[in-house]
Scaffold this motif. Structure first.
Motif, mmCIF file in Angstrom:
data_model
loop_
_atom_site.group_PDB
_atom_site.id
_atom_site.type_symbol
_atom_site.label_atom_id
_atom_site.label_comp_id
_atom_site.label_asym_id
_atom_site.label_seq_id
_atom_site.Cartn_x
_atom_site.Cartn_y
_atom_site.Cartn_z
ATOM 1 N N ALA A 4 0.833 -1.204 0.000
ATOM 2 C CA ALA A 4 0.000 0.000 0.000
ATOM 3 C C ALA A 4 0.865 1.249 0.000
ATOM 4 N N GLY A 5 2.012 1.175 0.675
ATOM 5 C CA GLY A 5 2.933 2.303 0.683
ATOM 6 C C GLY A 5 3.453 2.634 -0.702
ATOM 7 N N LEU A 6 3.813 1.606 -1.462
ATOM 8 C CA LEU A 6 4.301 1.830 -2.822
ATOM 9 C C LEU A 6 3.212 2.422 -3.708
ATOM 10 N N ARG A 7 1.988 1.947 -3.551
ATOM 11 C CA ARG A 7 0.891 2.521 -4.331
ATOM 12 C C ARG A 7 0.685 3.989 -3.990
ATOM 13 N N LEU A 8 0.814 4.313 -2.715
ATOM 14 C CA LEU A 8 0.650 5.707 -2.302
ATOM 15 C C LEU A 8 1.756 6.585 -2.872
ATOM 16 N N VAL A 9 2.987 6.100 -2.874
ATOM 17 C CA VAL A 9 4.101 6.866 -3.435
ATOM 18 C C VAL A 9 3.858 7.151 -4.914
ATOM 19 N N ARG A 10 3.457 6.137 -5.657
ATOM 20 C CA ARG A 10 3.211 6.317 -7.093
ATOM 21 C C ARG A 10 2.081 7.317 -7.327
ATOM 22 N N ARG A 11 1.051 7.256 -6.510
ATOM 23 C CA ARG A 11 -0.066 8.184 -6.679
ATOM 24 C C ARG A 11 0.358 9.618 -6.364
ATOM 25 N N LEU A 12 1.138 9.795 -5.306
ATOM 26 C CA LEU A 12 1.623 11.132 -4.949
ATOM 27 C C LEU A 12 2.437 11.741 -6.082
ATOM 28 N N CYS A 13 3.317 10.934 -6.675
ATOM 29 C CA CYS A 13 4.173 11.450 -7.753
ATOM 30 C C CYS A 13 3.374 11.734 -9.012
ATOM 31 N N ALA A 14 2.330 10.932 -9.262
ATOM 32 C CA ALA A 14 1.510 11.132 -10.458
ATOM 33 C C ALA A 14 0.624 12.368 -10.331
ATOM 34 N N GLU A 15 0.206 12.677 -9.096
ATOM 35 C CA GLU A 15 -0.762 13.751 -8.902
ATOM 36 C C GLU A 15 -0.130 15.097 -8.553
ATOM 37 N N ASN A 16 1.176 15.111 -8.274
ATOM 38 C CA ASN A 16 1.813 16.348 -7.817
ATOM 39 C C ASN A 16 3.058 16.665 -8.633
ATOM 40 N N ASP A 17 3.093 17.852 -9.208
ATOM 41 C CA ASP A 17 4.290 18.294 -9.922
ATOM 42 C C ASP A 17 5.430 18.513 -8.924
ATOM 43 N N GLY A 18 6.630 18.208 -9.344
ATOM 44 C CA GLY A 18 7.798 18.457 -8.517
ATOM 45 C C GLY A 18 8.065 17.414 -7.459
ATOM 46 N N TYR A 19 7.305 16.308 -7.465
ATOM 47 C CA TYR A 19 7.544 15.216 -6.531
ATOM 48 C C TYR A 19 8.502 14.212 -7.168
ATOM 49 N N THR A 20 9.562 13.859 -6.460
ATOM 50 C CA THR A 20 10.568 12.928 -6.980
ATOM 51 C C THR A 20 10.717 11.745 -6.035
ATOM 52 N N TRP A 21 10.459 10.562 -6.555
ATOM 53 C CA TRP A 21 10.624 9.324 -5.788
ATOM 54 C C TRP A 21 12.042 8.806 -6.026
ATOM 55 N N LEU A 22 12.835 8.721 -4.972
ATOM 56 C CA LEU A 22 14.215 8.253 -5.101
ATOM 57 C C LEU A 22 14.282 6.743 -5.309
ATOM 58 N N ASP A 23 13.359 5.993 -4.756
ATOM 59 C CA ASP A 23 13.265 4.536 -4.900
ATOM 60 C C ASP A 23 14.571 3.839 -4.523
ATOM 61 N N GLN A 24 14.826 3.779 -3.239
ATOM 62 C CA GLN A 24 16.080 3.235 -2.713
ATOM 63 C C GLN A 24 16.383 1.818 -3.195
ATOM 64 N N TYR A 25 15.350 1.043 -3.532
ATOM 65 C CA TYR A 25 15.571 -0.366 -3.830
ATOM 66 C C TYR A 25 16.104 -0.616 -5.233
ATOM 67 N N VAL A 26 16.052 0.388 -6.095
ATOM 68 C CA VAL A 26 16.644 0.256 -7.424
ATOM 69 C C VAL A 26 17.658 1.366 -7.701
ATOM 70 N N ASN A 27 17.757 2.328 -6.813
ATOM 71 C CA ASN A 27 18.620 3.488 -7.019
ATOM 72 C C ASN A 27 20.090 3.101 -6.841
ATOM 73 N N ALA A 28 20.898 3.353 -7.868
ATOM 74 C CA ALA A 28 22.320 3.003 -7.798
ATOM 75 C C ALA A 28 23.043 3.748 -6.684
ATOM 76 N N GLY A 29 22.539 4.914 -6.313
ATOM 77 C CA GLY A 29 23.176 5.662 -5.237
ATOM 78 C C GLY A 29 23.176 4.923 -3.914
ATOM 79 N N ASN A 30 22.246 3.991 -3.742
ATOM 80 C CA ASN A 30 22.159 3.216 -2.503
ATOM 81 C C ASN A 30 23.440 2.418 -2.271
ATOM 82 N N TRP A 31 23.966 1.811 -3.343
ATOM 83 C CA TRP A 31 25.207 1.034 -3.164
ATOM 84 C C TRP A 31 26.454 1.848 -3.516
#
Length: 325
Positions: A118-145
């Motif tokens: 449900a958290g992931l669905r909420l993040v996607r909805r927030l980014c789709a509905e709001n300009d200037g929202y950026t999801w970093l997505d730690q689980y695929v982001n190369a910056g994490n490693w």
């Protein structure tokens, strides 16, 4: 004297604890929690934000969005406050009240979803509905490693040049993957041992955000790992509490990795020269005073056998509550 202008500039990365007087093994614990975020998550938080800034997706007035039930949320709260971004953290019920309050005091908007999906669905909805929202997505982001490839791995080898084996918690896999990739390039003979918790027991349902993860994240590269050690959560808690009785109040991940390291070292003791081992401690223990350091919480969730009666370890944990595939 160190003088800083931003909180993320203060990060003590070269603090190691010699545990031989506690565990009777040649084990050094690298403590990653001595910064204003109080955990190793400050490094990937900074790296992911820097990558987004260089890519032009984070600009003045932008809002960062991320899912976290603990340390990464706090680290991103600190970085966002320091750099003038808004931050929306989508967390779940496992996040402690203390963690949520800490993020809110740093200016973060905290939203609680009933579960990770449900958290992931909420993040996607927030980014789709709001300009200037950026999801970093730690689980695929190369910056994490990448953060740990650039800093943690080199620091370990610089401090412990005769390193034989490195023990790292799996978690979101950033520390593990970054350190392993660096060591494979520079000192490939070092054994990389990943440690994770399994089985919360009959009374618990992943109550502690400090211990177990239930999925394999895309950022992890298990081909870099020599062994995977699984530790019972009760053993991890007992190891934390044993360290606390010797003056080291550390987070649940520290107890988990140390319990796995001691089990692996005992299992792989061939009677030769004792290997030089480093265990990575991801955070400090002050955020877990009402959970893993609270007797009634431990008994309610793991049973009285999880409590530590003295400063010495119970050998059953090292011998039975782990496995190496």
């Amino acid at each position: 004297m160190q003088v800083i202008t931003r909180p993320e500039e203060f990060d003590v990365t070269d603090l190691y604890v010699d545990l031989r007087h506690i565990v009777d093994r040649r084990v050094l614990m690298k403590c990653e929690g001595f910064n204003f975020a109080r955990s190793s998550k400050l490094k990937p938080a900074l790296e992911m934000v820097a990558l987004a800034e260089r890519a032009g997706v984070l600009r003045p007035g932008s809002t960062i969005v991320e899912t976290s039930s603990g340390n990464l949320g706090v680290a991103l709260s600190l970085v966002a406050a320091s750099r003038g971004y808004r931050f929306v953290c989508v967390t779940d019920p496992r996040s402690t009240l203390l963690t949520r309050q800490l993020m809110q005091n740093l200016g973060t908007e905290v939203l609680v979803a009933p579960d990770p999906a449900a958290g992931l669905r909420l993040v996607r909805r927030l980014c789709a509905e709001n300009d200037g929202y950026t999801w970093l997505d730690q689980y695929v982001n190369a910056g994490n490693w990448m953060a740990h490839f650039r800093s943690t791995g080199p620091d370990i080898l610089r401090t412990v040049p005769d390193l034989d084996v490195l023990f790292v918690g799996v978690g979101s896999a950033g520390t593990l993957t970054g350190c392993a990739r660096y060591l494979r390039q520079v000192r490939p003979q070092v054994r990389i041992v990943a440690v994770e918790c399994v089985g919360p027991g009959p009374r618990a349902a992943r109550r502690s955000t400090a211990l177990r993860t239930s999925v394999r994240f895309p950022v992890i590269d298990m081909s870099l790992v020599d062994d995977l050690v699984r530790v019972d959560e009760a053993a991890a808690i007992r190891e934390c509490r044993r360290l606390a009785l010797r003056g080291f109040l550390l987070g649940g991940g520290s107890g988990m990795v140390l319990a796995g390291a001691l089990g692996w070292l005992e299992e792989n003791d061939a009677g030769g020269a004792e290997p030089t081992a480093v265990v990575i401690s991801p955070d400090l223990g002050d955020r877990y005073l009402d959970t893993i350091y609270q007797d009634q919480w431990v008994k309610d969730n793991y049973g009285p056998e999880a409590l530590l009666d003295g400063a010495e370890p119970d050998s059953r944990y090292a011998k039975t509550l782990f496995e190496v595939p």
